[in-house]
Design an enzyme around this catalytic site. Sequence first.
Site: not given
Ligand SMILES: [Fe+2]
Length: 272
Positions: A11, A42-43, A70-71, A166, A191, A193
């Site tokens: 991520d 996603e981040n 999810n983000h 994830h 997910h 990290h």
């Molecule tokens: Fe993430």
Amino acid sequence: MNIKRVIMLGDVVGEFGLAALERQLPRMITEYKADFVTVNGENAADGFGMSEATLNRMFAAGADVVTSGNHVWEKREFWTVLRNEKRVLRPANYPAGVEGRGWIIIEKNNVSYLVINLQGRKMMTPIDCPFGTFDAIFNADASSCVALGGAHSNEQSAPVVLVDFHAETTHEKEALAFYLDGRAAVIAGTHTHVQTADNRILPKGSAYITDLGMTGVTDSVIGMDAKICVERAKKHIPYHMECAQGTASVQGIVVEINIETGKAVKIDLVNQ
Ligand SMILES: [Fe+2]
């Protein structure tokens, strides 16, 4: 043996993560002689979700496909991008009707890659079953690859299958990995990290790692400002989290795959 090398990165968190990706990935592609790259983004947009601009920066840095989790829903305006840009994925096991897509077949240099993004359900939103979702995609697409335009080489009998799972728990990640063993070339967790050291080849030939780690600031709490995270954890007050600033690393894996069998032969950590 016809070997292809795939880089999968964890991520990307905020501006410092993006800048590290732009600085390191082009060099890594050359150094590892990488044929294909996936990046979980996603981040990327200030720690929460993606924007069109951050997505384009990841593609420009060398990502062939950007995965998420999810983000991915955080920036409402990004939903249009999910609808229109096929090279960005959201987890495939969201219910029918949700914006975007969860898998794609890409043909690159005469090799087809099927990238599937899935999301866990333990300690996360109870969406559809990731096991059954994989089966449905794999069974449909292994045979329909040519019809979709993935005219892979004569040496390749089916697309190379790359999975970004994830998910929060190690149990669910390892369970899915053993379920997919021998069908996917790579099952890479994202997910948490935090890069795990359990990179290995499973008994039937899939490369596996519980978590790729992240592309973000090292002195942080999963990429976010540590001071704020300490206050949140200590006081149980949801202070707004901000991305950390400082030296960032790029974490993930580089995998060697025999495209004649679709199985992995080597998986190494990347942490630069
Ligand atoms: Fe993430």
